[in-house]
Every structure is written in structure tokens, then in C-alpha cells.
Design an enzyme around this catalytic site. Structure first.
Site, PDB file in Angstrom:
ATOM      1  CG  LEU A 194      -2.041  -1.039   1.221  1.00  0.00           C
ATOM      2  CD1 LEU A 194      -2.653  -1.188   2.609  1.00  0.00           C
ATOM      3  CD2 LEU A 194      -3.131  -0.662   0.207  1.00  0.00           C
ATOM      4  CG  MET A 195       3.106   2.301   3.390  1.00  0.00           C
ATOM      5  SD  MET A 195       4.183   1.790   4.750  1.00  0.00           S
ATOM      6  CE  MET A 195       5.251   3.211   4.923  1.00  0.00           C
ATOM      7  CE  LYS A 236       0.407  12.476   7.494  1.00  0.00           C
ATOM      8  NZ  LYS A 236       1.646  13.257   7.717  1.00  0.00           N
ATOM      9  CB  SER A 260       3.009  25.093   3.320  1.00  0.00           C
ATOM     10  OG  SER A 260       2.089  25.928   3.981  1.00  0.00           O
ATOM     11  CE  LYS A 316       5.661  16.913   2.466  1.00  0.00           C
ATOM     12  NZ  LYS A 316       6.465  17.256   3.650  1.00  0.00           N
ATOM     13  NE  ARG A 369       5.774   5.166  -4.074  1.00  0.00           N
ATOM     14  CZ  ARG A 369       7.086   5.462  -4.144  1.00  0.00           C
ATOM     15  NH1 ARG A 369       7.467   6.727  -4.292  1.00  0.00           N
ATOM     16  NH2 ARG A 369       7.992   4.516  -4.064  1.00  0.00           N
ATOM     17  CG  ASP A 373       4.404  19.878   4.374  1.00  0.00           C
ATOM     18  OD1 ASP A 373       3.720  18.854   4.168  1.00  0.00           O
ATOM     19  OD2 ASP A 373       5.638  19.925   4.217  1.00  0.00           O
ATOM     20  CD  GLU A 396      -0.001  16.427   5.839  1.00  0.00           C
ATOM     21  OE1 GLU A 396       0.790  17.367   5.987  1.00  0.00           O
ATOM     22  OE2 GLU A 396       0.364  15.232   5.775  1.00  0.00           O
ATOM     23  NE  ARG A 439       1.484  18.945  13.069  1.00  0.00           N
ATOM     24  CZ  ARG A 439       2.687  19.427  13.377  1.00  0.00           C
ATOM     25  NH1 ARG A 439       2.806  20.370  14.306  1.00  0.00           N
ATOM     26  NH2 ARG A 439       3.760  18.981  12.785  1.00  0.00           N
TER      27      ARG A 439
END
Ligand code: BES
Ligand code: ZN
Ligand code: ZN
Length: 521
Positions: free
Chosen positions: A204-205, A284, A294, A296, A305, A366, A368, A370
């Protein structure tokens, strides 16, 4: 005299080998489509000049060949160092290729300084090296020595062989594995399930963000849980549900993207006591983190991804818990969305309202993770969980602090810390405790426009700790842990039994931890 003896010995061995080669070739002709291999372990010699120390299975194999394996090992070079392998061809009629692997010292056991079980790690390392060398030789079925711990051997095999090649025309050889010379098939089976869990998270990652959208992620998990429908319920909550729930923080992240957000909710009911308070896992699930407005820098942005690594490891560990039929109740939550810049995106300085009514000034879009976790944590409390564990690729600062050695754990509970730490010693996928001081809380509550700022007052300093302090503002439960997995997200070559790529860490630790909770009642 000595030279003469050696020549005789070598000639005799060569004759022996020729006989066996002939035998094995005639066998392999009957199984043209299957090439079989064997992985056997050898420990380091005790002291200088000590005799060869084969594992039980290797010694049995050696005996069946009248000591040929140990002879070959002696003449083929120095003692195998841990994680190194040597292949012998045509010595056995059933196994054209035999890989012998170095296991390091026998009975190394748990190492306090390293915070892991060295024996288990050595087995994972060695077995993965042996399986991979045979895979390179296009061997498609491998029998594996338990090396004294069938679970670790299975993990080494299945983790070592995994490669994400779904999108390539040229695939690596698919290898099936099987336990050799041991009756402990239950432990072997458990190891395979643990490793397959981590491999699901890796897949998945690693997969590209245009394939693993929030919707696709939720569908894959639904598919993986389908065989366990008896004990599992799934809710794929849509944008309108998220709005009804007043998850303003989550929506402030998703609104810059054209991909609809999904709030994935999994219930695994494994405990015989259906009323037992659940373990809550929150991950997350940013399927791509561009940084939003903001933005990257573009170098290495592709790695974002994997910013759904928290959701991937949490959901994969629930799939694994279900496969193991762990007697425990677990709820999994994954707020899934993209973080993108657009005309609809949140702007630096915007103030948003989280589910619990707290206002947040978003000074950096960025930061995001949290925000999506804040709302998921608020929602999670409604289930009265016995413990909450959230997992997130939250901060680059975590990678700066610990690198890929261990997951950082911020927790308000010594009890939870001990459980997580104990599990990680067994799996070798380590955790390390980090602080939750008021010092950091002050840096996120001192805010110009709102109750909280989404970035710390001194920006980069202690970034992993201020992020944890922010999350804590959304937690009232006494047993909560935040796992920052940014540092362990990917692997170059640090973990020797994982190939280069997204790591799926710490899925096995989450499973082992859940299993610990299940069995401690
Ligand atoms: N997803 C990133 C953190 C990250 C960085 C994970 C590298 C894995 C590898 C996160 O959303 C982020 O960008 N965090 C910012 C926070 C900062 C703006 C306060 C960071 O770490 O720079
Ligand atoms: Zn970010
Ligand atoms: Zn992120």
C-alpha cells in the site's frame, strides 16, 4: 604428503559430486517447471578452531549425505559470517540448489543494549539472504530450516522475498516456501501471517498515489477483510458523513484535492466477550502529501505517496489480527485524503474548527497529519477504548531524531509503553520513548488567532515533540500512545531482511502488541 592427501580427497569428492549431479539432473527433468531449493543454517564457531556448528535440520541433512555438506563447507572457505550465504549445487537429488546461511552466535538471545532479540533478528537476516540468493537463481520452491525459531525463519523468508513489481513487465521469480525438517508448523504459519501483514502495508505504501487513492485504499482493505466477514464490520464513510460529524480539521486538508476523502472505520470483534472495551488504532492516511499551499520541494516528493503509512500499518495489522483470530476487539480508524494545493485549498493563516470545537490556526498546510488525526482521535473516544494507539508519518523531525532505528513513541501511559516496548523486542521492529513535556504544549497553545497553532512557535526545534503535544490536545483517555513512523517509513539497506523501498514498519510490532493485549485479558 599433505598435498597428496588433499588431491585424493578432492578427486573423491568430485567423483561423488558427479554421481549426485547425474542423479539430480534426472530428477529435475521430471519436474521441469519446478526448481527446488533448500536453506540451511550454520552458527558461528565457538572460539578459534572450533568445529562447525550446524543447526538441527542442517545436521540431519548432512548426515543423510554422509557428512558431505560439512566437508564442502570446510573446503569452500572461511566460516560463514552472519547473514552471509553460500550455495552448493547438485549435492542432493531433491534440492539442486542448497543455500547455507550464517546465523551468528548460537543462543545470542535478548540484547538489552540493542533492545531486541538478537537470535530472532539473526534468523530473519540469514533466512532472507538465503531465500533471496535462491530467488536470483530462479528457484521457485524453497524449503527453509527453522533455525531454532520457525516463526522468525518464516518472517525472514516472506519479508525477504517480497518485491513490489506489479507495474513492471519483468517480474522477479515467484517463490513458494515451506518449513524443512521441523514439526513446528504452527510457528511457521504464524510467521508467514505476520510477514504477509507487513507486506500488505509495504504494498500500500510503495504503490503510486494515482493507484492508491483514498477510495482505492478503502476498497483494498475491504477486500482483504472479506474472508473474515464473520468477525469484521467495515464502514467507508463518505464526505457527507465527515461533514455531518463536523470534522473541520480533516476537511480542511482534503478540500484542496479533487479526490474525495474517505473515513475508513474497521471493527474487528475477536473477543469472546463482545462487550470488551476495544483497542483503538488510528492511522494517518494522507495518500499523497504535496504540502498543500505550503508546497514541499520537488526533490523526493514522490516518497510522500507513503504518507498513508500510519493507515497502512494500522489496517494491515487488523487484517493480520483477523487472520490470526486474535481474541481481542479492535477498532481501526483511517482518515484518508490527499493534501494538495489548489484554489480550494486551505491557506496559511486560515482558522478551522475541529470536531471537539477547538479552533486551529493553520500556519503551515504541510503540517496536515495532526489535523486529520485530531478529528479521528475525537471520534475514536466515543467507543470508550481500553487504549488508543495512533500511528503516523508525522514529522521529518522524527527522522532527524532517530532515523530508521526505531519508531518514536509519545505516550501518557507507562502501562502502554511497556506493552509496546515488550512487543518490539520480540519483533525486532523497535520503539523508543519520546517526551510529552508541557514545554512543547506551550509552543502550540501560544497562538495569535485560535486555541492552537498547527506548528510549534519555534518552528523546526523539537518538531516531533510539538506535533505530539498538538495531538495530545485531542486526547482525554488515560492510555494513549502516538507513534511517529516518519523515520522508519522507508528502507535503503538498514534492515537487512527488507529490500529497498517502503518498509511497512511497524506492522509486526502492532500485531504482537495486539496479541499481547489479547492474551493478557
Ligand atoms: N508527511 C510529512 C512528514 C514526513 C517527512 C514523513 C518526511 C516522512 C518523511 C508531514 O506532513 C510534514 O510535512 N511535516 C512537516 C511539519 C512542519 C511543517 C511543522 C515537517 O516535518 O517538515
Ligand atoms: Zn505534510
Ligand atoms: Zn504528511
Amino acid at each position: 604428503m599433505y598435498a597428496e592427501q588433499m588431491t585424493m580427497l578432492l578427486l573423491r569428492r568430485a567423483a561423488h559430486l558427479r554421481t549426485n549431479l547425474r542423479r539430480s539432473f534426472s530428477v529435475s527433468r521430471t519436474h521441469l517447471n519446478e526448481r527446488k531449493g533448500l536453506v540451511l543454517g550454520v552458527f558461528e564457531k565457538d572460539g578459534e578452531g572450533g568445529s562447525l556448528h550446524l543447526t538441527e535440520a542442517a545436521a540431519g541433512f548432512d548426515q543423510s549425505l554422509s557428512g558431505k555438506l560439512s566437508e564442502l563447507l570446510e573446503i569452500s572457505g572461511p566460516t560463514l559470517k552472519k547473514g552471509k550465504s553460500r550455495v552448493f549445487y547438485g549435492i542432493h537429488k531433491d534440492f539442486p540448489c542448497v543455500a547455507v546461511v550464517g546465523l551468528g552466535k548460537n543462543n545470542a538471545g535478548v540484547c538489552g543494549a540493542e533492545n531486541w532479540d538478537t537470535s530472532k533478528e539473526n534468523i530473519r537476516h540469514a533466512v532472507s539472504a538465503g531465500c533471496r540468493v535462491l530467488q536470483d537463481l530462479e528457484v521457485n520452491h524453497v524449503e527453509v530450516d527453522a533455525c531454532g525459531d520457525a516463526q522468525s525463519a518464516a518472517e525472514g523468508a516472506a519479508l525477504g522475498l517480497f518485491q513490489y513489481d506489479q507495474l513492471k513487465s519483468k517480474k522477479t521469480t515467484k517463490v513458494t516456501t515451506q518449513l524443512h525438517g521441523s514439526a513446528d508448523s504452527a510457528s511457521w504459519g504464524k510467521g508467514v501471517i505476520y510477514a504477509e501483514g507487513q507486506n500488505l502495508a509495504r504494498l500500500l505504501m510503495e504503490a503510486p498515489a494515482n493507484h492508491i487513492t483514498p477510495t482505492a485504499f478503502a476498497n483494498i482493505i475491504e477486500e482483504k477483510l472479506a474472508p473474515h466477514a464473520e468477525r469484521v464490520t467495515i464502514n467507508k464513510r463518505s464526505q457527507s458523513w465527515i461533514q455531518e460529524q463536523q470534522m473541520g480539521a480533516f476537511l480542511s486538508v482534503s478540500k484542496g484535492s479533487v479526490e474525495p476523502p474517505v473515513f475508513l472505520e474497521l471493527h474487528y470483534n475477536g473477543s469472546p466477550d463482545s462487550k470488551q472495551a476495544p483497542l483503538l488504532l488510528v492511522g494517518k492516511g494522507i495518500t499523497f502529501d504535496s504540502g498543500g499551499i505550503s508546497l514541499k520541494p520537488s526533490a523526493s516528493m514522490d516518497a510522500m505517496r507513503a504518507d498513508m503509512g500510519g493507515a497502512a500499518t494500522v489496517c494491515a495489522s487488523i487484517v493480520t489480527a483477523a487472520a490470526l483470530k486474535l481474541p481481542v476487539n479492535i477498532i481501526g480508524l483511517a482518515p484518508l485524503c490527499e493534501n494538495m494545493p489548489s484554489g480550494n485549498a486551505t491557506k496559511p493563516g486560515d482558522v478551522i474548527i475541529a470536531k471537539n470545537g477547538k479552533t486551529i490556526q493553520v500556519d503551515n498546510t504541510d503540517a496536515e497529519g495532526r489535523l486529520v488525526l485530531a478529528d479521528a482521535l475525537c471520534y475514536g473516544h466515543t467507543f470508550n477504548p481500553r487504549a488508543i494507539v495512533n500511528v503516523a508519518t508525522l514529522t521529518g523531525a522524527m527522522d532527524v531524531a532517530l532515523g530508521s532505528a526505531a519508531t518514536g513513541v509519545f505516550t501518557n501511559s507507562d502501562w502502554l509503553w511497556e506493552k509496546l516496548q515488550k512487543a518490539s523486542v520480540v519483533t525486532g521492529d523497535r520503539v523508543w520513548r519520546m517526551p510529552l513535556f508541557q514545554h512543547y504544549t506551550r509552543q502550540v497553545t501560544d497562538c495569535q488567532l485560535a486555541d492552537l497553532n498547527n506548528v510549534g512557535k519555534y518552528s523546526r526545534s523539537g518538531g516531533a515533540c510539538t506535533a505530539a503535544a498538538f495531538l495530545r490536545e485531542f486526547v482525554t483517555a488515560p492510555h494513549w500512545a502516538h507513534l511517529d513512523i516518519a523515520g522508519v517509513m522507508s528502507n535503503q539497506d538498514e534492515v537487512p531482511y527488507l529490500r529497498k523501498g517502503m518498509s511497512g514498519r511497524p506492522t509486526r510490532t502492532l500485531v504482537e502488541f495486539s496479541s499481547g493485549l489479547a492474551h493478557s485479558g
